[in-house]
Design a protein around this motif. Structure first.
Motif, PDB file in Angstrom:
ATOM      1  N   PHE A 218      -7.144 -15.403  18.660  1.00 41.69           N
ATOM      2  CA  PHE A 218      -5.962 -16.065  18.938  1.00 41.69           C
ATOM      3  C   PHE A 218      -5.494 -16.698  17.746  1.00 41.69           C
ATOM      4  O   PHE A 218      -4.444 -17.228  17.469  1.00 41.69           O
ATOM      5  CB  PHE A 218      -6.446 -17.324  19.944  1.00 41.69           C
ATOM      6  CG  PHE A 218      -5.370 -17.486  20.619  1.00 41.69           C
ATOM      7  CD1 PHE A 218      -4.516 -16.689  21.485  1.00 41.69           C
ATOM      8  CD2 PHE A 218      -5.053 -18.981  20.975  1.00 41.69           C
ATOM      9  CE1 PHE A 218      -3.450 -16.918  22.199  1.00 41.69           C
ATOM     10  CE2 PHE A 218      -3.907 -19.541  21.964  1.00 41.69           C
ATOM     11  CZ  PHE A 218      -3.297 -18.218  22.300  1.00 41.69           C
ATOM     12  N   LEU A 219      -5.958 -16.504  16.584  1.00 46.49           N
ATOM     13  CA  LEU A 219      -5.615 -17.348  15.179  1.00 46.49           C
ATOM     14  C   LEU A 219      -4.355 -16.608  14.906  1.00 46.49           C
ATOM     15  O   LEU A 219      -3.558 -17.351  13.995  1.00 46.49           O
ATOM     16  CB  LEU A 219      -6.625 -17.230  14.031  1.00 46.49           C
ATOM     17  CG  LEU A 219      -7.895 -18.071  14.494  1.00 46.49           C
ATOM     18  CD1 LEU A 219      -8.835 -17.980  13.255  1.00 46.49           C
ATOM     19  CD2 LEU A 219      -7.458 -19.637  14.149  1.00 46.49           C
ATOM     20  N   GLY A 220      -4.068 -15.420  14.951  1.00 50.17           N
ATOM     21  CA  GLY A 220      -2.804 -14.814  14.513  1.00 50.17           C
ATOM     22  C   GLY A 220      -2.981 -13.282  14.580  1.00 50.17           C
ATOM     23  O   GLY A 220      -3.983 -12.686  15.112  1.00 50.17           O
ATOM     24  N   PRO A 221      -1.985 -12.611  14.368  1.00 46.52           N
ATOM     25  CA  PRO A 221      -1.930 -11.035  14.408  1.00 46.52           C
ATOM     26  C   PRO A 221      -3.275 -10.556  13.469  1.00 46.52           C
ATOM     27  O   PRO A 221      -3.507 -11.035  12.544  1.00 46.52           O
ATOM     28  CB  PRO A 221      -0.723 -10.764  13.674  1.00 46.52           C
ATOM     29  CG  PRO A 221       0.237 -11.938  13.951  1.00 46.52           C
ATOM     30  CD  PRO A 221      -0.741 -13.143  13.709  1.00 46.52           C
ATOM     31  N   PHE A 222      -3.546  -9.395  14.048  1.00 46.28           N
ATOM     32  CA  PHE A 222      -4.838  -8.843  13.387  1.00 46.28           C
ATOM     33  C   PHE A 222      -4.787  -8.644  11.849  1.00 46.28           C
ATOM     34  O   PHE A 222      -5.526  -8.933  11.268  1.00 46.28           O
ATOM     35  CB  PHE A 222      -5.050  -7.566  14.222  1.00 46.28           C
ATOM     36  CG  PHE A 222      -6.431  -6.790  13.586  1.00 46.28           C
ATOM     37  CD1 PHE A 222      -7.573  -7.174  14.041  1.00 46.28           C
ATOM     38  CD2 PHE A 222      -6.146  -5.508  12.885  1.00 46.28           C
ATOM     39  CE1 PHE A 222      -8.706  -6.684  13.734  1.00 46.28           C
ATOM     40  CE2 PHE A 222      -7.422  -5.014  12.617  1.00 46.28           C
ATOM     41  CZ  PHE A 222      -8.684  -5.396  13.100  1.00 46.28           C
ATOM     42  N   GLU A 223      -3.607  -7.952  11.518  1.00 49.18           N
ATOM     43  CA  GLU A 223      -3.400  -7.716  10.284  1.00 49.18           C
ATOM     44  C   GLU A 223      -3.004  -8.316   9.261  1.00 49.18           C
ATOM     45  O   GLU A 223      -3.046  -8.473   8.154  1.00 49.18           O
ATOM     46  CB  GLU A 223      -2.408  -6.284  10.239  1.00 49.18           C
ATOM     47  CG  GLU A 223      -1.067  -6.566  10.493  1.00 49.18           C
ATOM     48  CD  GLU A 223      -0.724  -6.902  11.893  1.00 49.18           C
ATOM     49  OE1 GLU A 223      -1.629  -6.585  12.865  1.00 49.18           O
ATOM     50  OE2 GLU A 223       0.174  -7.233  12.269  1.00 49.18           O
ATOM     51  N   GLN A 224      -2.746  -9.938   9.727  1.00 51.86           N
ATOM     52  CA  GLN A 224      -2.165 -10.863   8.732  1.00 51.86           C
ATOM     53  C   GLN A 224      -3.390 -11.818   8.431  1.00 51.86           C
ATOM     54  O   GLN A 224      -4.493 -12.125   9.246  1.00 51.86           O
ATOM     55  CB  GLN A 224      -1.148 -11.739   9.402  1.00 51.86           C
ATOM     56  CG  GLN A 224       0.046 -11.054   9.207  1.00 51.86           C
ATOM     57  CD  GLN A 224       1.249 -11.686  10.137  1.00 51.86           C
ATOM     58  OE1 GLN A 224       1.153 -12.996  10.202  1.00 51.86           O
ATOM     59  NE2 GLN A 224       2.291 -10.867  10.484  1.00 51.86           N
ATOM     60  N   ASP A 225      -3.420 -12.289   7.344  1.00 49.76           N
ATOM     61  CA  ASP A 225      -4.340 -13.462   7.014  1.00 49.76           C
ATOM     62  C   ASP A 225      -4.204 -14.629   7.876  1.00 49.76           C
ATOM     63  O   ASP A 225      -2.834 -15.032   8.158  1.00 49.76           O
ATOM     64  CB  ASP A 225      -4.139 -13.933   5.304  1.00 49.76           C
ATOM     65  CG  ASP A 225      -4.290 -12.693   4.289  1.00 49.76           C
ATOM     66  OD1 ASP A 225      -4.984 -11.819   5.032  1.00 49.76           O
ATOM     67  OD2 ASP A 225      -4.150 -12.828   3.107  1.00 49.76           O
ATOM     68  N   VAL A 226      -5.365 -15.299   8.317  1.00 50.60           N
ATOM     69  CA  VAL A 226      -5.330 -16.319   9.223  1.00 50.60           C
ATOM     70  C   VAL A 226      -5.970 -17.477   8.726  1.00 50.60           C
ATOM     71  O   VAL A 226      -7.210 -17.244   7.969  1.00 50.60           O
ATOM     72  CB  VAL A 226      -5.496 -15.744  10.536  1.00 50.60           C
ATOM     73  CG1 VAL A 226      -4.680 -15.245  11.255  1.00 50.60           C
ATOM     74  CG2 VAL A 226      -7.063 -15.443  10.679  1.00 50.60           C
ATOM     75  N   THR A 227      -5.685 -18.692   9.022  1.00 52.80           N
ATOM     76  CA  THR A 227      -6.400 -19.764   8.443  1.00 52.80           C
ATOM     77  C   THR A 227      -7.271 -20.245   9.861  1.00 52.80           C
ATOM     78  O   THR A 227      -6.756 -20.418  10.833  1.00 52.80           O
ATOM     79  CB  THR A 227      -5.436 -20.909   8.144  1.00 52.80           C
ATOM     80  OG1 THR A 227      -4.477 -20.542   6.993  1.00 52.80           O
ATOM     81  CG2 THR A 227      -6.276 -22.291   7.819  1.00 52.80           C
ATOM     82  N   TRP A 228      -8.557 -20.377   9.495  1.00 51.31           N
ATOM     83  CA  TRP A 228      -9.481 -20.934  10.509  1.00 51.31           C
ATOM     84  C   TRP A 228      -9.171 -22.239  11.035  1.00 51.31           C
ATOM     85  O   TRP A 228      -8.731 -23.034  10.362  1.00 51.31           O
ATOM     86  CB  TRP A 228     -10.968 -21.007   9.805  1.00 51.31           C
ATOM     87  CG  TRP A 228     -11.834 -21.517  11.176  1.00 51.31           C
ATOM     88  CD1 TRP A 228     -12.604 -22.695  10.865  1.00 51.31           C
ATOM     89  CD2 TRP A 228     -12.351 -20.872  12.075  1.00 51.31           C
ATOM     90  NE1 TRP A 228     -13.256 -22.626  11.970  1.00 51.31           N
ATOM     91  CE2 TRP A 228     -12.977 -21.930  12.650  1.00 51.31           C
ATOM     92  CE3 TRP A 228     -11.998 -19.481  12.737  1.00 51.31           C
ATOM     93  CZ2 TRP A 228     -13.837 -21.315  14.043  1.00 51.31           C
ATOM     94  CZ3 TRP A 228     -12.510 -19.287  13.937  1.00 51.31           C
ATOM     95  CH2 TRP A 228     -13.421 -20.067  14.423  1.00 51.31           C
ATOM     96  N   ASP A 229      -9.242 -22.262  12.273  1.00 50.07           N
ATOM     97  CA  ASP A 229      -9.040 -23.399  13.037  1.00 50.07           C
ATOM     98  C   ASP A 229      -9.755 -23.521  14.352  1.00 50.07           C
ATOM     99  O   ASP A 229      -9.569 -22.830  15.365  1.00 50.07           O
ATOM    100  CB  ASP A 229      -7.328 -23.482  13.592  1.00 50.07           C
ATOM    101  CG  ASP A 229      -6.905 -24.710  14.287  1.00 50.07           C
ATOM    102  OD1 ASP A 229      -7.737 -25.604  14.343  1.00 50.07           O
ATOM    103  OD2 ASP A 229      -5.729 -24.739  14.546  1.00 50.07           O
ATOM    104  N   SER A 230     -10.668 -24.743  14.078  1.00 47.29           N
ATOM    105  CA  SER A 230     -11.530 -24.701  15.357  1.00 47.29           C
ATOM    106  C   SER A 230     -10.864 -25.225  16.645  1.00 47.29           C
ATOM    107  O   SER A 230     -11.537 -25.215  17.622  1.00 47.29           O
ATOM    108  CB  SER A 230     -12.590 -25.334  14.888  1.00 47.29           C
ATOM    109  OG  SER A 230     -12.364 -26.842  14.529  1.00 47.29           O
ATOM    110  N   ALA A 231      -9.596 -25.786  16.364  1.00 51.47           N
ATOM    111  CA  ALA A 231      -9.045 -26.309  17.642  1.00 51.47           C
ATOM    112  C   ALA A 231      -8.987 -25.428  18.875  1.00 51.47           C
ATOM    113  O   ALA A 231      -9.085 -25.845  20.008  1.00 51.47           O
ATOM    114  CB  ALA A 231      -7.559 -26.674  17.399  1.00 51.47           C
ATOM    115  N   GLY A 232      -8.638 -23.984  18.400  1.00 45.98           N
ATOM    116  CA  GLY A 232      -8.403 -23.178  19.279  1.00 45.98           C
ATOM    117  C   GLY A 232      -9.740 -22.928  19.946  1.00 45.98           C
ATOM    118  O   GLY A 232      -9.788 -22.215  21.332  1.00 45.98           O
TER     119      GLY A 232
END
Ligand code: ANZ
Ligand code: ZN
Ligand code: ZN
Length: 715
Positions: free
Chosen positions: A522-536
């Protein structure tokens, strides 16, 4: 997810995992901790294995191996000898990058912005050394051409094309004044030859020292020495602009006959084209800067405005030009002066020269050592182990020495996918198993592999194909890249060395494995860099609990024999038909989202579907229709949240594992489109009714009480 999904769709899925264990990272780690790389490798593998199991990755652990296993690197050595026998391996002395911290040679790819890839604060140096090369350039064209038909991200294809760097042009010959010697230059713009006013050689060019006149020799020597110490990037992109020195030599222009001075210039690259260029200030900015800086006169009438085709034809006719295709790509430097790699299976015999080790004597085992330090001399630590070094020539039986270099780790990743088809094969791979499983249908990995691994593996596969050893010329049909996980703390890529990682252990401990899976997707599109967010994770946990509760309410109302609270079809936002339509839609889009790697979209979709189900639930729980809806929903959840799905499957009373169940067919609506039929309703063989011109909209089963066929007019 992909593996679980395709398995449910009825595909035979090979989803393996193994360890690319050889190479610098493991060796450096061993150096740091003073422990054998095999021990540290096994330690890390055990952690990864445990964590991958923990989060529900459905790997086939029966196929696990490490590239440092002798049974595997026997195949790596065999592959090297195949290249050797096919004339694709050669030894050459060349300028090598040297990291003073690693105390070893680096491949071009390991040099980033003139610095060591492992030591970004350490500028690399240059040393002249003998090395083994693989002639990957022999396949440059084939590698570039095949890209067009491949289902790979365009970005990666562009990087490969760029790396291969195909250029069409011509080699032009300029004769040295008063001599027979000719200097060849590569140009993509032969028609601009009229505007050429100087020649420039790379500092590496073999003619530099020969042509320098005695009064220029010292200055040339000093310039060359200084230039060779600098990295190529530094030289070519120097902020100070192009530097150079006059050699004292002149060449004759092939068309005008005028004299052009010959320089050595740092912006000319030694390994590209012929390592020499013609300087055309009127067409090329760098040449203009260079000419201005050195006060090179522009002879009257020196102009490139002549009709292009005519100039080239004239040069060709006079034998002053040949058409040429050049590649930026370079041959693969495959030798490493390192301990932790597969020994190169060659023997140096004083009588016979270089002799390959016989196939039945493979693998050449990596000897045990107690120290892993690079010798610091540029030779591998293996050179200091007499029991390894001293051997017998396979050809004449005389005393000989083993090659002490080891193979670059890309020699392992070149072919490991063939081994996965049958990792217990005695030969490098089992041809039947390879024919059955390969090429790889879905290859998923980081974009950092865009060129080296992916290009070398493609190269090696083409060699195997040409040798008639595999029935395909491309190893990876579809490629998908995942983005990196960035740390919320510092925004940089999560890595153990930066100590900014969130471990799966802590997340699973607190939220469970399914929540982790949803949270990551759910952090973001598969191929993009995503920032970890434990809120999700909190949202993920809520989703899982609501889903569980939904199934639980149905199962307990079925058990308690609750009568539906209202007439079927009364609850929720629409009637049963609308519910069925919505379900069919979700089935279709779940499959599509998985195949398109739109996992974040998929999670959002399942969340909104759950919301709808909760609104539809009233009046339906315990019913056959509702049971069917939940059964389908649980099947859709199986690839996404495998643990919850398995639990829910058992709660619904379904047999076996949900992960062995068939993926739901999207209802095609066939019944409503086909010709009307008459359905006979019997009880115990006695006809009770005939359904004409109506369709069965719903079958409501209340266990122990009612079976209710609800009909609707034929659509
Ligand atoms: C004359 C000229 C005129 C050029 C002009 C370009 C523009 P690509 O396209 O990358 O293949 N070149 C050739 N060998 C070189 C080397 N070893 N180091 C640095 N530069 C080199 O580039 C081909 C062009 O790059 C060649 O065409 C040459 O400059 C330069 F208006 O020749 B040209
Ligand atoms: Zn280094
Ligand atoms: Zn011999």
């Amino acid at each position: 997810m992909l593996a679980r999904y395709f398995r449910m769709r009825g595909f035979a899925v090979l989803h393996p995992m193994g360890w690319d264990a050889f190479g610098l990272p493991a060796e450096n780690e061993a150096l740091l901790r003073g422990r054998h790389p095999r021990v540290t490798t096994e330690e890390y593998a055990a952690t990864y294995r445990r964590q991958l199991r923990l989060v529900g990755c459905s790997y086939d652990w029966n196929r696990e191996f490490a590239t440092s296993d002798p049974a595997f690197y026997r195949g790596t050595q065999w592959g090297f000898l195949l290249l050797y026998r096919r004339g694709l391996v050669y030894r050459a002395s060349g300028w090598q990058w040297w990291c003073p911290k690693c105390r070893t040679i680096l491949a071009n790819e390991q040099v980033e912005q003139g610095r060591c890839w492992r030591h970004p604060d350490t500028p690399v140096e240059r040393r002249l050394l003998d090395q083994w090369y693989v002639r990957t350039t022999a396949y440059a064209d084939a590698l570039a051409t095949a890209l067009d038909q491949m289902d790979w991200p365009e970005r990666i294809k562009a990087m490969q094309r760029n790396w291969i760097g195909r250029s069409e042009g011509a080699d032009l010959r300029f004769r040295l004044e008063g001599e027979r010697t000719q200097i060849s230059v590569f140009t993509t713009r032969p028609e601009t030859v009229g505007g050429a006013v100087f020649l420039a050689l790379a500092p590496e060019h073999p003619l530099v020292r020969t042509i320098a006149t005695s009064d220029c020799a010292d200055a040339v020597e000093a310039f060359v020495e200084e230039a060779l110490r600098r990295s190529e990037v530094d030289r070519v992109a120097s902020a100070a602009g192009p530097a150079g020195v006059f050699t004292g030599a002149w060449v004759i222009h092939p068309l005008s006959g005028s004299r052009l001075p010959v320089f050595v210039a740092d912006y000319v690259v030694g390994h590209y084209g012929t390592g020499a260029i013609m300087g055309v200030p009127e067409s090329d900015e760098r040449d203009a800067t260079f000419a201005a800086r050195f006060g090179i006169p522009i002879p009257a009438g020196a102009t490139g405005t002549a009709p292009a085709g005519a100039v080239v034809e004239e040069l060709l006719r006079r034998g002053a030009a040949v058409r040429a295709v050049r590649y930026r790509m370079r041959d693969w430097l495959i030798s490493r002066q390192r301990y932790w790699g597969a020994p190169i299976p060659l023997v140096h015999c004083p009588v016979c020269g270089v002799v390959p080790v016989a196939e039945e004597d493979l693998p050449v085992l990596l000897p045990e050592v107690s120290r892993y330090e690079p010798s610091g001399t540029g030779r591998s630590p293996l050179a200091g182990i007499a029991s390894f070094l001293c051997t017998i020539c396979p050809q004449c039986g005389g005393a000989a020495e083993r090659e002490t270099d080891t193979l670059d780790g890309f020699a392992d990743s070149n072919w490991y996918f063939l081994r996965f088809a049958d990792p217990h094969a005695r030969a490098a791979w089992a041809p039947d198993a390879v024919r059955y499983w390969l090429p790889v249908d879905w290859y998923v990995g980081g974009a950092e592999h865009a060129v080296m691994h992916l290009l070398y593996a493609r190269f090696f596969t083409k060699v195997l194909h040409d040798a008639g050893l595999v029935p395909f010329a491309e190893p990876f049909l579809r490629l998908r890249n995942q983005g990196s996980m960035l740390s919320a703390e510092d925004g940089s890529r999560m890595s153990k060395s930066r100590a900014n990682v969130v471990t799966p252990d802590e997340v699973v401990d607190a939220h469970g494995a399914d929540a982790l899976r949803i949270g990551v997707m759910f952090l973001g599109p598969f191929e993009q860099d995503v920032t970890w967010d434990s809120a999700g994770l909190t949202g993920a946990g809520r989703f899982l609990r609501r889903m569980y509760a939904l199934v639980h309410r149905h199962v307990s109302s079925r058990r308690d024999g609750d009568v539906p609270r209202g007439p079927a079809g009364a609850g929720g936002p629409g009637n049963d038909a609308a519910l069925r339509t919505r379900l069919a839609e979700v089935v279709t889009s779940t499959g599509a989202a998985i195949e398109q790697f739109r996992f974040n979209v998929l999670v959002a979709m399942l969340m909104s579907f759950l919301h709808d189900l909760e609104r539809w639930e009233a009046g339906r729980q315990g019913s056959a229709l509702w049971g069917e809806v939940l059964r389908t929903t649980v099947l859709l959840l199986a690839p996404v949240v495998p643990f919850l799905a398995e639990e829910a499957w058992a709660m619904l009373g379904e047999p076996g594992s949900v992960h062995h169940a068939a993926w739901p067919e999207a209802p095609t609506g066939a019944a409503s489109h086909s010709a009307p039929i008459t359905v006979v309703v019997e009880v115990d063989g006695r006809v009770r009714d005939r359904l004409r011109g109506r369709r069965v909209g719903d079958i409501v089963v209340v266990p122990d009480r009612v079976i209710n066929l609800v009909t609707a007019p034929q659509a």
